[in-house]
Design a protein around this motif. Structure first.
Motif, PDB file in Angstrom:
ATOM      1  N   CYS A 142       0.854  -1.193   0.000  1.00 38.86           N
ATOM      2  CA  CYS A 142       0.000   0.000   0.000  1.00 38.86           C
ATOM      3  C   CYS A 142       0.887   1.240   0.000  1.00 38.86           C
ATOM      4  O   CYS A 142       1.815   1.357   0.809  1.00 38.86           O
ATOM      5  N   THR A 143       0.600   2.185  -0.904  1.00 37.88           N
ATOM      6  CA  THR A 143       1.417   3.399  -0.995  1.00 37.88           C
ATOM      7  C   THR A 143       1.123   4.362   0.159  1.00 37.88           C
ATOM      8  O   THR A 143       1.911   5.269   0.409  1.00 37.88           O
ATOM      9  N   GLN A 144       0.025   4.154   0.888  1.00 42.78           N
ATOM     10  CA  GLN A 144      -0.324   5.041   2.002  1.00 42.78           C
ATOM     11  C   GLN A 144       0.248   4.566   3.341  1.00 42.78           C
ATOM     12  O   GLN A 144       0.827   5.337   4.073  1.00 42.78           O
ATOM     13  N   LYS A 153      -1.361 -16.376  -6.511  1.00 36.52           N
ATOM     14  CA  LYS A 153      -1.782 -16.613  -7.888  1.00 36.52           C
ATOM     15  C   LYS A 153      -2.490 -15.341  -8.331  1.00 36.52           C
ATOM     16  O   LYS A 153      -2.643 -14.403  -7.552  1.00 36.52           O
ATOM     17  N   ALA A 154      -2.921 -15.285  -9.570  1.00 37.49           N
ATOM     18  CA  ALA A 154      -3.633 -14.106 -10.054  1.00 37.49           C
ATOM     19  C   ALA A 154      -4.826 -13.829  -9.140  1.00 37.49           C
ATOM     20  O   ALA A 154      -5.481 -14.763  -8.666  1.00 37.49           O
ATOM     21  N   GLY A 155      -5.076 -12.555  -8.882  1.00 35.07           N
ATOM     22  CA  GLY A 155      -6.189 -12.222  -8.002  1.00 35.07           C
ATOM     23  C   GLY A 155      -6.642 -10.787  -8.162  1.00 35.07           C
ATOM     24  O   GLY A 155      -5.982  -9.951  -8.781  1.00 35.07           O
ATOM     25  N   HIS A 156      -7.782 -10.501  -7.566  1.00 37.56           N
ATOM     26  CA  HIS A 156      -8.437  -9.194  -7.572  1.00 37.56           C
ATOM     27  C   HIS A 156      -7.817  -8.356  -6.458  1.00 37.56           C
ATOM     28  O   HIS A 156      -7.682  -8.820  -5.329  1.00 37.56           O
ATOM     29  N   ILE A 157      -7.431  -7.125  -6.750  1.00 44.27           N
ATOM     30  CA  ILE A 157      -6.798  -6.254  -5.764  1.00 44.27           C
ATOM     31  C   ILE A 157      -7.892  -5.546  -4.951  1.00 44.27           C
ATOM     32  O   ILE A 157      -8.670  -4.773  -5.505  1.00 44.27           O
ATOM     33  N   PRO A 158      -7.946  -5.801  -3.641  1.00 37.65           N
ATOM     34  CA  PRO A 158      -8.956  -5.154  -2.795  1.00 37.65           C
ATOM     35  C   PRO A 158      -8.449  -3.810  -2.253  1.00 37.65           C
ATOM     36  O   PRO A 158      -7.257  -3.503  -2.377  1.00 37.65           O
ATOM     37  N   PRO A 159      -9.320  -3.035  -1.603  1.00 42.09           N
ATOM     38  CA  PRO A 159      -8.835  -1.857  -0.887  1.00 42.09           C
ATOM     39  C   PRO A 159      -7.895  -2.334   0.233  1.00 42.09           C
ATOM     40  O   PRO A 159      -8.005  -3.469   0.697  1.00 42.09           O
ATOM     41  N   CYS A 160      -6.997  -1.491   0.667  1.00 37.16           N
ATOM     42  CA  CYS A 160      -6.065  -1.854   1.730  1.00 37.16           C
ATOM     43  C   CYS A 160      -6.852  -2.255   2.981  1.00 37.16           C
ATOM     44  O   CYS A 160      -7.705  -1.487   3.447  1.00 37.16           O
ATOM     45  N   PRO A 161      -6.580  -3.436   3.530  1.00 34.43           N
ATOM     46  CA  PRO A 161      -7.314  -3.867   4.717  1.00 34.43           C
ATOM     47  C   PRO A 161      -6.973  -3.045   5.961  1.00 34.43           C
ATOM     48  O   PRO A 161      -7.720  -3.059   6.931  1.00 34.43           O
ATOM     49  N   THR A 166      -6.339   2.778  -2.034  1.00 33.94           N
ATOM     50  CA  THR A 166      -6.613   1.993  -3.256  1.00 33.94           C
ATOM     51  C   THR A 166      -5.428   1.916  -4.209  1.00 33.94           C
ATOM     52  O   THR A 166      -5.592   1.440  -5.329  1.00 33.94           O
ATOM     53  N   GLU A 167      -4.240   2.375  -3.792  1.00 37.46           N
ATOM     54  CA  GLU A 167      -3.088   2.323  -4.692  1.00 37.46           C
ATOM     55  C   GLU A 167      -1.953   1.541  -4.042  1.00 37.46           C
ATOM     56  O   GLU A 167      -1.669   1.702  -2.854  1.00 37.46           O
ATOM     57  N   TYR A 168      -1.313   0.687  -4.877  1.00 35.28           N
ATOM     58  CA  TYR A 168      -0.227  -0.153  -4.408  1.00 35.28           C
ATOM     59  C   TYR A 168       0.952  -0.048  -5.373  1.00 35.28           C
ATOM     60  O   TYR A 168       0.812   0.388  -6.498  1.00 35.28           O
TER      61      TYR A 168
END
Length: 173
Positions: A142-144, A153-161, A166-168
């Motif tokens: 997370c950039t924040q 494996k391939a996956g959907h990027i969620p909001p930071c837990p 929302t940016e990584y």
């Protein structure tokens, strides 16, 4: 495979990412030249095949092709900048990654490395990952707040837990 309309949209996108990667790998293996135009054409063909087979709508296929291109450029950038072994790009024990996907991804990244070296600086700036996108295996930070997300494996990027940002970025040494 369940019909397109009965499957979870995120699962469909993750499956499509892996299918597109496999198609690009197959096409590049058959190609004699390993240039950026061949990579772009292979991505375009894989994207069109996903639409033709009704795996994804055109807009979804465009999004997945963009994610796949970003990941391949990021891997090639890492290889050209560090000279390290490809497995270090993933940042975790290789036994956790499916062997077939690792082999395909490594072959695609290796073939594109030489041509993508000249785009390394652009790729570094553009290699931001966002909530809602699909990513390949590896660790995103997370950039924040610096929270790490590990993808085996391939996956959907969620909001930071941790902080819901929302940016990584891909984890670096």
């Amino acid at each position: 495979m369940a019909p397109k309309e009965n499957r979870d949209p995120v699962d469909r996108m993750v499956d499509a990412y892996e299918s597109m990667l496999e198609r690009v790998d197959e096409m590049l293996e058959a190609a004699e030249k390993t240039t950026l135009p061949v990579l772009k054409k292979s991505l375009d063909t894989a994207r069109e095949k996903a639409v033709e087979l009704d795996e994804l709508a055109r807009e979804e296929a465009e999004k997945i092709a963009g994610c796949l291109e970003r990941d391949m450029k990021d891997a090639a950038h890492f290889l050209s900048e560090t000279g390290e072994d490809f497995r270090n790009w993933f940042r975790f024990d290789m036994q956790l990654i499916e062997g077939r996907m690792m082999e395909m991804f490594a072959k695609v990244a290796d073939r594109t490395k030489l041509e993508l070296d000249r785009f390394a600086e652009q790729a570094k700036e553009a290699s931001r990952y966002h909530t809602g996108e699909i990513t390949g295996p590896g660790t995103l930070v997370c950039t924040q707040c610096g929270k790490e997300l590990h993808f085996h494996k391939a996956g959907h990027i969620p909001p930071c837990p941790k902080c819901h940002a929302t940016e990584y970025r891909r984890q670096e040494d």
